[in-house]
Design an enzyme around this catalytic site. Structure first.
Site, PDB file in Angstrom:
ATOM      1  N   LYS A  84      30.595  36.011  43.937  1.00  0.00           N
ATOM      2  CA  LYS A  84      31.889  36.457  43.416  1.00  0.00           C
ATOM      3  C   LYS A  84      31.667  37.706  42.555  1.00  0.00           C
ATOM      4  O   LYS A  84      30.854  37.704  41.624  1.00  0.00           O
ATOM      5  CB  LYS A  84      32.491  35.338  42.562  1.00  0.00           C
ATOM      6  CG  LYS A  84      33.953  35.093  42.786  1.00  0.00           C
ATOM      7  CD  LYS A  84      34.362  33.826  42.081  1.00  0.00           C
ATOM      8  CE  LYS A  84      35.851  33.672  42.056  1.00  0.00           C
ATOM      9  NZ  LYS A  84      36.266  32.508  41.268  1.00  0.00           N
TER      10      LYS A  84
HETATM   11  O1  G3P Z   1      38.890  30.804  39.921  1.00  0.00           O
HETATM   12  C1  G3P Z   1      39.798  31.765  39.560  1.00  0.00           C
HETATM   13  C2  G3P Z   1      41.213  31.282  39.330  1.00  0.00           C
HETATM   14  O2  G3P Z   1      41.566  30.321  40.270  1.00  0.00           O
HETATM   15  C3  G3P Z   1      41.526  30.915  37.915  1.00  0.00           C
HETATM   16  O3  G3P Z   1      42.742  30.241  37.761  1.00  0.00           O
HETATM   17  O4  G3P Z   1      44.344  28.960  36.399  1.00  0.00           O
HETATM   18  O5  G3P Z   1      42.423  30.124  35.270  1.00  0.00           O
HETATM   19  O6  G3P Z   1      44.313  31.432  36.210  1.00  0.00           O
HETATM   20  P1  G3P Z   1      43.497  30.196  36.340  1.00  0.00           P
END
Ligand code: G3P
Length: 225
Positions: A84
């Site tokens: 990533k």
């Molecule tokens: O893995 C990246 C993403 O899915 C993060 O989600 O909920 O922290 O904005 P969030």
């Protein structure tokens, strides 16, 4: 649509995997931090041994050389690792270089169609637009997904659209309708996809009627003996 679970929690990953519908896992530094005192590379290896699918693990360097070094180490952890890379200038260079080395990549922190266009041109395997975080700033995350789908279709890009920062089942449904290739979601959201009150009520009724049917059969048998 492929389902990934967005967590580094091994119990959640095992439980999702045991259902037989899990296609991969995404992690990020915040999710790794939530697991406490773990060794990052060992943990990534363990996840890869649980799930037969792509497992995203993120670099934390922000310069090209640093990203490449971390990417090479991560790629050696397990053949299922997808590196990533953050969506910044050196990240674009790293995506291009890793594509040439055939190391799979997922470009993270995407918030606009133009960013996604740049990432596809760099040869990334996945682009991760963050739906929930776009919604959080009173914009529309799903419009960004729809526009990326259209742009990628227009030019036949192979980069897969991985809807990320998914917060609830409606995000999953709308990402699927828009044609996103993958949705990565927290374990609880994955479980919530199953929920419907009419399913619960319907099952309760079927089971109650089945008990009544068996009782009636038993009573019938008692009367005729
Ligand atoms: O893995 C990246 C993403 O899915 C993060 O989600 O909920 O922290 O904005 P969030």
């Amino acid at each position: 649509m492929k389902f990934f679970v967005d967590t580094a929690d091994l119990d959640e990953i095992r439980e999702a995997n045991d259902m037989g519908i899990l296609d991969g896992v995404t992690t990020n530094p915040s999710l790794v931090k939530d697991e406490g005192n773990i060794e990052f590379h060992e943990h990534v290896y363990t996840i890869c041994e649980i799930v037969d699918g792509d497992v995203s693990a993120e670099v934390t360097a922000t310069d090209f050389d640093g990203m490449m070094e971390e990417a090479h180490t991560l790629a050696q952890v397990h053949e299922n690792v997808v590196v990533k890379i953050p969506l910044i200038k050196d990240g674009i260079k790293a995506l291009r270089a890793l594509d040439e080395e055939e190391i799979p990549t997922n470009c993270t922190l995407c918030f606009s169609p133009n960013q996604a266009l740049m990432v596809a041109k760099a040869g990334a395997d996945y682009i991760s637009p963050f739906i929930g975080r776009i919604d959080d700033i009173a914009s529309d995350g799903m419009t960004v997904i729809e526009e990326i789908v259209q742009i990628y279709d227009n030019y036949d890009f192979d980069t897969e659209i991985l809807a990320a920062s998914v917060r609830h089942p409606t995000h999953v449904k709308r990402a699927a309708l828009a044609g996103a290739d993958v949705a990565t979601m927290p374990f609880d959201t994955l479980m919530n996809l199953l929920e419907h009150p009419l399913t619960d009520r319907g099952l309760e009724r079927f089971l109650a009627d089945w008990e009544a049917y068996k009782e009636a059969r038993k009573a019938e048998a008692g009367m005729s003996s």
